[in-house]
Design a protein around this motif. Sequence first.
Motif, short mmCIF file in Angstrom:
data_model
loop_
_atom_site.label_atom_id
_atom_site.label_comp_id
_atom_site.label_asym_id
_atom_site.label_seq_id
_atom_site.Cartn_x
_atom_site.Cartn_y
_atom_site.Cartn_z
N GLY A 178 75.45 28.98 6.20
CA GLY A 178 74.44 28.96 5.15
C GLY A 178 73.08 28.48 5.60
N ASN A 179 72.87 28.51 6.92
CA ASN A 179 71.63 27.96 7.46
C ASN A 179 71.38 28.58 8.83
OD1 ASN A 179 70.42 25.77 9.42
ND2 ASN A 179 69.70 25.20 7.37
N PHE A 180 70.15 29.05 9.08
CA PHE A 180 69.85 29.74 10.33
C PHE A 180 69.96 28.80 11.53
CE2 PHE A 180 68.23 33.14 7.71
CZ PHE A 180 68.37 34.26 8.52
N THR A 181 69.52 27.56 11.38
CA THR A 181 69.55 26.62 12.50
C THR A 181 70.98 26.32 12.94
OG1 THR A 181 67.48 25.59 11.76
CG2 THR A 181 68.85 24.33 13.28
N ARG A 182 71.83 25.99 11.98
CA ARG A 182 73.23 25.68 12.32
C ARG A 182 73.94 26.90 12.89
NH1 ARG A 182 72.99 22.69 7.39
NH2 ARG A 182 73.94 24.42 6.25
N ALA A 183 73.67 28.08 12.31
CA ALA A 183 74.32 29.30 12.79
C ALA A 183 73.87 29.63 14.21
CB ALA A 183 74.02 30.46 11.85
N ALA A 184 72.59 29.43 14.49
CA ALA A 184 72.07 29.70 15.84
C ALA A 184 72.69 28.73 16.86
CB ALA A 184 70.55 29.58 15.86
N ASN A 185 72.83 27.47 16.47
CA ASN A 185 73.46 26.49 17.35
C ASN A 185 74.91 26.88 17.65
OD1 ASN A 185 71.16 24.91 17.51
ND2 ASN A 185 71.76 23.57 15.82
N GLN A 186 75.61 27.34 16.63
CA GLN A 186 76.99 27.77 16.82
C GLN A 186 77.07 28.96 17.75
OE1 GLN A 186 79.42 29.76 13.60
NE2 GLN A 186 80.56 27.85 13.70
N ALA A 187 76.10 29.86 17.65
CA ALA A 187 76.06 31.04 18.51
C ALA A 187 75.51 30.73 19.90
CB ALA A 187 75.23 32.14 17.86
N ASN A 188 75.00 29.50 20.07
CA ASN A 188 74.46 29.05 21.36
C ASN A 188 73.25 29.89 21.81
OD1 ASN A 188 74.46 27.22 23.51
ND2 ASN A 188 75.65 28.58 24.81
N ILE A 189 72.39 30.24 20.84
CA ILE A 189 71.14 30.93 21.15
C ILE A 189 70.02 30.26 20.35
CG2 ILE A 189 72.25 33.14 21.66
CD1 ILE A 189 71.38 34.14 18.93
N SER A 190 68.79 30.58 20.66
CA SER A 190 67.66 30.00 19.93
C SER A 190 67.63 30.53 18.50
CB SER A 190 66.35 30.33 20.63
OG SER A 190 66.07 31.71 20.55
N GLN A 191 66.98 29.78 17.61
CA GLN A 191 66.89 30.22 16.22
C GLN A 191 66.09 31.50 16.10
OE1 GLN A 191 65.76 27.22 13.36
NE2 GLN A 191 65.19 28.72 11.82
N SER A 192 65.05 31.63 16.93
CA SER A 192 64.23 32.85 16.86
C SER A 192 65.03 34.08 17.27
CB SER A 192 62.99 32.71 17.74
OG SER A 192 63.36 32.48 19.09
N ALA A 193 65.86 33.94 18.31
CA ALA A 193 66.69 35.06 18.76
C ALA A 193 67.75 35.40 17.72
CB ALA A 193 67.36 34.73 20.09
N PHE A 194 68.29 34.36 17.09
CA PHE A 194 69.29 34.58 16.04
C PHE A 194 68.66 35.29 14.85
CE2 PHE A 194 71.88 33.54 12.40
CZ PHE A 194 73.18 33.65 12.88
N SER A 195 67.47 34.85 14.45
CA SER A 195 66.78 35.48 13.32
C SER A 195 66.46 36.95 13.61
CB SER A 195 65.48 34.72 13.01
OG SER A 195 65.78 33.39 12.61
N ARG A 196 66.08 37.23 14.86
CA ARG A 196 65.81 38.63 15.22
C ARG A 196 67.06 39.47 15.13
NH1 ARG A 196 62.65 36.35 19.30
NH2 ARG A 196 64.31 36.69 20.83
N SER A 197 68.20 38.90 15.54
CA SER A 197 69.46 39.64 15.49
C SER A 197 69.80 40.03 14.06
CB SER A 197 70.58 38.78 16.08
OG SER A 197 71.84 39.42 15.95
N ILE A 198 69.65 39.07 13.13
CA ILE A 198 69.95 39.36 11.72
C ILE A 198 68.91 40.33 11.16
CG2 ILE A 198 70.14 38.37 9.41
CD1 ILE A 198 72.50 37.67 11.18
N GLY A 199 67.63 40.11 11.51
CA GLY A 199 66.58 41.00 11.04
C GLY A 199 66.76 42.43 11.51
N ASN A 200 67.14 42.61 12.79
CA ASN A 200 67.38 43.95 13.32
C ASN A 200 68.56 44.62 12.63
OD1 ASN A 200 65.28 43.67 15.14
ND2 ASN A 200 66.59 42.98 16.82
N LEU A 201 69.58 43.84 12.34
CA LEU A 201 70.75 44.37 11.64
C LEU A 201 70.36 44.88 10.26
CD1 LEU A 201 73.82 44.80 11.35
CD2 LEU A 201 73.99 42.40 10.64
N GLU A 202 69.57 44.08 9.53
CA GLU A 202 69.13 44.48 8.19
C GLU A 202 68.21 45.69 8.26
OE1 GLU A 202 69.20 40.37 5.60
OE2 GLU A 202 67.52 40.68 6.99
N ALA A 203 67.36 45.74 9.28
CA ALA A 203 66.45 46.89 9.43
C ALA A 203 67.23 48.17 9.71
CB ALA A 203 65.45 46.61 10.55
#
Length: 333
Positions: A35-60
Amino acid sequence: MVLTSNALIESICCEKLIVITYRQLQHALSLFKNGNFTRAANQANISQSAFSRSIGNLEADLGVTLFDREHQTVTPTRYGEAFIRRAADIVNNTEELRREIDLMRGLNVGEFCVALGMYPAQVSGNAALGKMIRDFPNLRYRAHTGNWQTVNEYVLNRTVDLGFAAIEAATLEDGLSIEKVSEHQMVVFCRKEHPLATNRKPSRAELDQFPLVSIRVPAGLAEAIPGQSDIDVESGHLVPSVEIDDFSTARMLVSQSNAIGAAIPSQIESELESGELILLNFQNPWIAPVHGFIFLKNRTISPAAEVFMETVLKFEQTAREKNKSLIEKYLKS
């Protein structure tokens, strides 16, 4: 025409060829869980910006918004709910396929995942796992330690191949199978400077005056546990005044305060020998929870899990003898 939530995703994907990566599925599931981009990015072991791009690209690529970002907690939209259901199925099926292939390849490759209750972990589980690592160094290992509830959850959601913990609650779960391993008598302990240290045979009323450091206790054992605690109304579980999931923490807290704790004697052997901790003779013999192996029904037990189970049984015989001798040595009548 009114589309169901699953049909919404199907209709979107049918309009054009959409390539969704396995990593994107994992990222969407992680964002839903955390429920949070920061925690999810930490769990995925990538930066928050990279994680946000991944979700954004998926939605696009899908052409829809999967997550509502307007509130403090990120929540799935109608499209997101449908996507999460399908993504969870795909990820679970992929993990099962990978596991089946590893089973066919034997003990020289693959991964063994186990969840250990904090008491059986120290009695025999950790030693058994250590021997496996020596004997099969090419396997990958993941070990989780926690309370019996966590162990059951990890087995049910397929996070681990096998659980080793107290089995009372597991017997009530339709999806779980159990195999009894052992019963070890537990003892009440405190620090040598504790107000009850000179009264080695305290009453229940005397013990109830002091904080209890413990894991949450199943309903069937709740009445037998002394010390300050509450009973959860819905489950009947005993909730100690100081709840922990790691025994090293329990040992430290008891040694530094007037709290009392419960242990299998071998867990505090060195502290008993040094005199730092002492045993209190409360209802000897006291409780002896049943520990056992916990695994999913209708799921093949991996060769690695079978080896672990066999190894635990060998260590358990020595553990039973040691605990019996420690009780005879340190539990004053």
